[in-house]
Structure formats: structure tokens, C-alpha cells
Design an enzyme around this catalytic site. Structure first.
Site, mmCIF file in Angstrom:
data_model
loop_
_atom_site.group_PDB
_atom_site.id
_atom_site.type_symbol
_atom_site.label_atom_id
_atom_site.label_comp_id
_atom_site.label_asym_id
_atom_site.label_seq_id
_atom_site.Cartn_x
_atom_site.Cartn_y
_atom_site.Cartn_z
ATOM 1 N N ARG A 141 57.823 37.499 80.788
ATOM 2 C CA ARG A 141 57.794 36.538 79.603
ATOM 3 C C ARG A 141 57.868 36.896 78.170
ATOM 4 N NH1 ARG A 141 56.647 31.240 83.290
ATOM 5 N NH2 ARG A 141 58.246 31.279 83.902
ATOM 6 N N LYS A 163 67.763 42.062 68.265
ATOM 7 C CA LYS A 163 68.717 41.297 68.668
ATOM 8 C C LYS A 163 68.902 42.790 69.778
ATOM 9 C CE LYS A 163 72.741 39.552 66.523
ATOM 10 N NZ LYS A 163 74.153 40.096 65.814
ATOM 11 N N GLU A 205 78.308 52.857 60.439
ATOM 12 C CA GLU A 205 77.216 51.698 60.011
ATOM 13 C C GLU A 205 76.924 51.456 58.700
ATOM 14 O OE1 GLU A 205 77.342 48.584 61.815
ATOM 15 O OE2 GLU A 205 77.461 48.794 63.719
ATOM 16 N N LYS A 247 69.330 45.648 55.562
ATOM 17 C CA LYS A 247 69.158 45.463 57.344
ATOM 18 C C LYS A 247 67.988 44.228 57.134
ATOM 19 C CE LYS A 247 70.416 44.924 61.998
ATOM 20 N NZ LYS A 247 71.069 44.877 63.123
ATOM 21 N N GLU A 257 70.653 34.447 63.824
ATOM 22 C CA GLU A 257 72.507 34.496 63.231
ATOM 23 C C GLU A 257 73.391 33.106 63.069
ATOM 24 O OE1 GLU A 257 74.305 38.154 64.325
ATOM 25 O OE2 GLU A 257 76.201 36.413 64.440
ATOM 26 N N ARG A 261 72.834 36.237 58.253
ATOM 27 C CA ARG A 261 72.705 37.327 59.260
ATOM 28 C C ARG A 261 74.538 37.515 59.988
ATOM 29 N NH1 ARG A 261 68.835 39.152 63.380
ATOM 30 N NH2 ARG A 261 69.703 41.288 64.057
ATOM 31 N N ASN A 265 78.318 41.440 60.484
ATOM 32 C CA ASN A 265 79.409 41.295 62.082
ATOM 33 C C ASN A 265 80.415 42.375 61.267
ATOM 34 O OD1 ASN A 265 77.466 40.743 63.503
ATOM 35 N ND2 ASN A 265 78.050 38.379 63.111
ATOM 36 N N HIS A 268 82.803 44.078 63.053
ATOM 37 C CA HIS A 268 82.260 43.857 64.974
ATOM 38 C C HIS A 268 83.711 43.296 65.325
ATOM 39 C CE1 HIS A 268 78.928 46.288 63.002
ATOM 40 N NE2 HIS A 268 78.654 45.839 64.354
ATOM 41 N N HIS A 272 84.237 45.592 68.670
ATOM 42 C CA HIS A 272 83.350 45.017 69.870
ATOM 43 C C HIS A 272 85.275 44.959 70.583
ATOM 44 C CE1 HIS A 272 79.385 43.599 69.148
ATOM 45 N NE2 HIS A 272 79.247 44.788 69.096
ATOM 46 N N HIS A 285 80.221 53.515 69.446
ATOM 47 C CA HIS A 285 80.820 52.268 68.892
ATOM 48 C C HIS A 285 80.967 52.146 67.637
ATOM 49 C CE1 HIS A 285 78.357 47.697 67.822
ATOM 50 N NE2 HIS A 285 78.337 48.458 66.738
HETATM 51 N N1 NAD Z 1 70.532 45.176 68.212
HETATM 52 C C1 NAD Z 1 71.479 45.579 67.034
HETATM 53 O O1 NAD Z 1 71.322 44.673 65.959
HETATM 54 C C2 NAD Z 1 72.491 46.216 67.378
HETATM 55 C C3 NAD Z 1 73.388 46.647 65.941
HETATM 56 C C4 NAD Z 1 74.201 47.450 66.005
HETATM 57 C C5 NAD Z 1 74.480 48.933 67.158
HETATM 58 N N2 NAD Z 1 73.808 48.161 68.636
HETATM 59 C C6 NAD Z 1 74.096 48.785 69.528
HETATM 60 O O2 NAD Z 1 73.580 49.916 69.607
HETATM 61 C C7 NAD Z 1 74.734 50.655 70.609
HETATM 62 C C8 NAD Z 1 74.963 51.871 69.734
HETATM 63 O O3 NAD Z 1 73.815 52.900 69.400
HETATM 64 P P1 NAD Z 1 73.935 54.643 69.460
HETATM 65 O O4 NAD Z 1 74.913 54.966 69.037
HETATM 66 O O5 NAD Z 1 72.344 54.319 68.967
HETATM 67 O O6 NAD Z 1 74.468 55.020 70.841
HETATM 68 P P2 NAD Z 1 72.866 55.381 71.683
HETATM 69 O O7 NAD Z 1 71.800 54.634 72.304
HETATM 70 O O8 NAD Z 1 73.874 55.696 73.566
HETATM 71 O O9 NAD Z 1 73.009 57.141 71.257
HETATM 72 C C9 NAD Z 1 74.052 58.634 71.486
HETATM 73 C C10 NAD Z 1 73.826 59.427 72.087
HETATM 74 O O10 NAD Z 1 72.992 60.005 70.930
HETATM 75 C C11 NAD Z 1 72.087 60.906 71.725
HETATM 76 N N3 NAD Z 1 70.896 61.030 71.505
HETATM 77 C C12 NAD Z 1 70.269 59.866 70.670
HETATM 78 N N4 NAD Z 1 69.026 60.420 69.957
HETATM 79 C C13 NAD Z 1 69.703 61.599 70.054
HETATM 80 C C14 NAD Z 1 68.802 62.882 68.864
HETATM 81 N N5 NAD Z 1 68.334 62.486 68.171
HETATM 82 N N6 NAD Z 1 69.385 63.990 69.072
HETATM 83 C C15 NAD Z 1 70.812 64.119 69.852
HETATM 84 N N7 NAD Z 1 71.539 63.434 70.916
HETATM 85 C C16 NAD Z 1 71.114 62.314 71.139
HETATM 86 C C17 NAD Z 1 72.466 59.891 73.580
HETATM 87 O O11 NAD Z 1 71.829 60.110 74.592
HETATM 88 C C18 NAD Z 1 73.313 58.889 73.127
HETATM 89 O O12 NAD Z 1 74.427 59.753 74.352
HETATM 90 C C19 NAD Z 1 75.594 49.681 70.855
HETATM 91 O O13 NAD Z 1 75.643 49.519 72.267
HETATM 92 C C20 NAD Z 1 75.547 49.220 70.041
HETATM 93 O O14 NAD Z 1 75.770 47.593 70.776
HETATM 94 C C21 NAD Z 1 72.664 47.090 68.606
#
Ligand code: NAD
Length: 379
Positions: A141, A163, A205, A247, A257, A261, A265, A268, A272, A285
Site C-alpha cells: 500500500r 502520475k 515535451e 510542470k 488533474e 493540469r 495534455n 496528448h 496517445h 512518445h
Molecule cells: N508520468 C507522466 O506525467 C508522464 C509525462 C510524459 C510522458 N510520460 C511517459 O514517459 C514515457 C516516455 O519517456 P522516455 O522517452 O524517457 O522513455 P524511456 O524511459 O523508454 O527512455 C527512452 C529510451 O532511452 C533509453 N535511455 C534512457 N536514458 C538514457 C541515457 N541517459 N542515455 C542513453 N539512453 C537512455 C532507454 O533505455 C529507452 O530505450 C512514455 O511512456 C510516456 O507515457 C509520463
């Protein structure tokens, strides 16, 4: 769960040894980050842990020949430890942003008998922070949580705001919770090792944040592309600083949200839907958010909210970074199917689809729009 995340930006090469704990702690990373040169010294401290208690056969009947694997449904993860610190290395990428991976992290925590007072510590991008925060939020939990974000997208957006979640049956982030990390550590130098594709994904972003809240940041992205693309130190620092603060400010006002907030989006709901329909992991993404933002602004123009000139200006900036800006994305061309997926987006509250639109730069509008108008910017 703490109310606000403390954000610490740390210059120089990432030395994570200060995060090693005398108490139990579970680090979570992915296989790409596990192989990063900049973290070699840190990860070298850890040794494989024999997981003989766990099945070595996954549900497809594949067996692993090494001893330090956890199997969880359709995925597996590798376990390591150093003194009281455990490390679980999961498969990389959106394709593995699944409930199986969340449960692999839970299994790792159980294998090390973590209590709810112990930390889950991520080292990774948005996929790792979303998955691990989800796991931490449901483990006994709610365990403690801290992030080291390693992608531009994570530092500017995903690691802030609480999130959590994973994808399910082709729907993006359809399962999840709100659960904040106590601390977010940002080492801007991680941005240097990102592939071009992942760097450009993060920039989407940054562009979104600039359009929503910061005219000066938009001017930088519009006029100083060389500095942005060459990952100039000061420019990276500026982008991270502006976006993370913007942010944090919004999510402080509206953590779950209910109102303001929603602005985050922008792009998005369209994005999405494309991300899901193209096949999770096919497009980044950011690529989808960029295309979705152009669709939102095309819609703003088509219903008379913003001028043609504003739409064309924004589209030109997105195109200059190589994003697809046309109505139909070549990776998925069925506009009706995109609309169908948009209808299942968790951001909707009525039969109409809720989208974020703009009257101009930093002039944001939350609107609910009928299907025909949405379709008009999709085909
Ligand atoms: N929670 C939220 O508010 C929020 C907001 C925006 C996006 N997201 C989510 O975030 C995700 C996308 O995030 P992302 O683009 O960071 O994806 P990710 O974590 O998959 O990283 C992208 C790629 O880069 C590689 N990588 C990471 N750091 C590295 C580094 N320093 N050097 C080399 N390679 C590296 C990873 O192994 C992966 O292959 C999506 O799933 C999206 O839905 C969440």
C-alpha cells in the site's frame, strides 16, 4: 507519500554512489541504462543474485539459462545486489510498459523483503519512472520513492507530478495511480548519451511546455535550433530548468488533474491515440505528442480560435525538428480508428472529446469537441 517532490539538479558526471543505502533499497533501471558508460562504476558494484525461488520459464515456455532472472508473465528482469541495495534491470522501452513489468518490480521488492519504509529508486526515463512509481504505490500500500531521471523527456516532464502507470491492451497509460517521488535527481549530463531519436522525443515535451507557458523558451526553440540540436550545455540546462519548474508549479496547484493540469495534455489526446494505433513502441512518445500538438492547433485554427499565421508558425517549428506535421501520419493512416481510440482516452468526461486548444502562444483553452470537427483535422 510526500506532498511535493524536491527537485535537485546536479552538474557534472553522474555519480550515484551517494544514493546507496545502509537500509534496504531497490534500484530499478532498464537494460540500456545498465550498459551506459557513465554508470559503469556504479553498476559494477552489484553482483547477480541467484533467484532459484522463481520459475525460470515464462508463459511462452521460454527458459533462461542464467540464474538471476525473475519471470513475470511475458517479460523477465535481472536481479543484482550490493550490500543492502538491490537492483532490478527490466527490458527497455514502451513495449515493456506493462503490468507484467510492474509485477516483476514487485517480485524483486518481495525477494529482498523490502518494507514500505524502504525506497524504490529509479534510474531511467519516463517508462522506468511511470512503472516503478506504479509498483511503489501498490507495494504494501505504498513504499518510499525517489527518481534519478536519465532522459530529457523525464527531466522536463515525466518524472514530475506523480502520475504513474502502464499500458494495457494497446491503451496508453490506462492503468495507474497518482503517487509522487520524494526527491527527483536531475543530472543534465545524461542528456548527452541519448540517441538522436530519444533526444528529439524529449524536445517535443519541451516544445509543448514552451507553447503553453513560456514565450522566451519558444523563441529559443524557434531561433536557436543549432544550439538546441547540438545539445549545448547552457541550452539543455535552460530547457530543463524552465520545463521542470513550469510542470512543478502546475501540478502543485492541481495535483490530480481536476482543472489547470489538463493543459499539460496539449497534443496528448491525439498523440496517445496515434501511439496506441501505430503499435506501442513503434513511434516515440515525443513523435506522437508533436504530431498531436499540430493536430490540436490545426483544430484551433479550423474553429476560428487561432489565426492561420499562428498555426503555420508552430507547424514550421515542429517540421524544422523533423516531426511529422501532416494530418495523416504515415505510420498509421486510418483517421476513423484514431478517433475511436481518442474516445477511450481517460481525459474525457462526456461523450465529446476533451482537447487542449490555443488562441495563440501561451493562450490556452480547454474544450470539448464533436467528432466531425476532430475528423476534419485527421483527414
Ligand atoms: N508520468 C507522466 O506525467 C508522464 C509525462 C510524459 C510522458 N510520460 C511517459 O514517459 C514515457 C516516455 O519517456 P522516455 O522517452 O524517457 O522513455 P524511456 O524511459 O523508454 O527512455 C527512452 C529510451 O532511452 C533509453 N535511455 C534512457 N536514458 C538514457 C541515457 N541517459 N542515455 C542513453 N539512453 C537512455 C532507454 O533505455 C529507452 O530505450 C512514455 O511512456 C510516456 O507515457 C509520463
Amino acid at each position: 507519500m510526500s506532498n511535493e517532490t524536491l527537485i535537485r539538479v546536479i552538474d557534472g558526471n553522474p555519480d550515484l554512489s551517494f544514493l546507496l543505502s545502509e537500509n534496504k533499497k531497490l534500484f530499478v533501471t532498464d537494460e540500456n541504462i545498465f550498459g551506459l558508460k557513465s554508470l559503469e562504476g556504479f553498476f559494477r558494484k552489484f553482483s547477480p543474485v541467484n533467484t532459484q525461488d522463481f520459475s525460470k520459464t515464462d508463459i511462452s515456455g521460454n527458459t533462461r539459462d542464467t540464474d538471476n532472472f525473475i519471470i513475470s508473465g511475458n517479460t523477465h528482469a535481472a536481479l543484482y545486489s550490493f550490500e543492502n541495495n538491490a537492483l532490478v534491470v527490466i527490458k527497455a522501452g514502451e513495449k515493456y510498459k506493462t503490468i507484467d513489468t510492474v509485477l516483476a518490480i514487485v517480485k524483486a521488492a518481495l525477494a529482498f523483503s523490502l518494507t514500505r519504509k524502504d525506497f524504490f529508486t529509479t534510474i531511467g526515463g519516463g517508462v522506468i519512472t511511470d512503472l516503478t512509481a506504479f509498483a511503489a504505490s501498490i507495494y504494501k500500500r505504498g513504499a518510499r520513492l525517489e527518481f534519478v531521471s536519465t532522459t530529457l523527456l523525464g527531466m522536463c516532464d515525466a518524472a514530475i507530478g506523480g502520475k504513474t502507470g502502464c499500458d494495457f491492451e494497446d491503451y496508453k497509460n490506462i492503468t495507474g495511480t497518482f503517487y509522487k517521488a520524494e526527491t527527483l535527481y536531475i543530472f543534465p549530463s545524461f542528456v548527452k548519451s541519448l540517441s538522436e531519436k530519444e533526444y528529439i522525443s524529449g524536445l517535443a515535451e519541451v516544445l509543448k511546455t514552451a507553447l503553453l507557458f513560456d514565450k522566451k523558451l519558444f523563441a529559443l526553440l524557434e531561433n536557436e535550433k543549432d544550439k538546441v540540436l547540438s545539445r549545448d550545455d547552457k541550452t539543455i540546462y535552460k530547457m530543463i530548468s524552465i520545463c521542470s519548474k513550469a510542470k512543478a508549479k502546475i501540478v502543485k496547484k492541481d495535483p490530480t488533474e481536476k482543472n489547470i493540469r489538463m493543459l499539460l495534455n496539449l497534443g496528448h489526446t491525439f498523440g496517445h491515440a496515434l501511439e496506441s494505433r501505430a503499435g506501442l513502441g513503434v513511434l516515440t512518445h515525443g513523435e506522437c505528442v508533436a504530431w498531436g500538438t499540430c493536430r490540436a492547433l490545426d483544430l484551433s485554427r479550423s474553429i476560428g480560435l487561432c489565426s492561420d499565421a499562428y498555426y503555420e508558425r508552430v507547424k514550421k517549428v515542429f517540421a524544422s525538428y523533423g516531426y511529422e506535421t501532416n494530418k495523416v501520419h504515415p505510420k498509421f493512416t486510418d483517421s476513423n480508428a484514431i478517433l475511436e481510440t481518442m474516445k477511450n482516452d481517460k481525459k474525457n468526461s462526456s461523450s465529446k472529446i476533451r482537447v487542449i486548444l490555443q488562441k495563440g502562444l501561451c493562450k490556452n483553452v480547454i474544450a470539448e469537441i464533436e467528432d466531425e470537427k476532430l475528423l476534419s483535422v485527421l483527414k
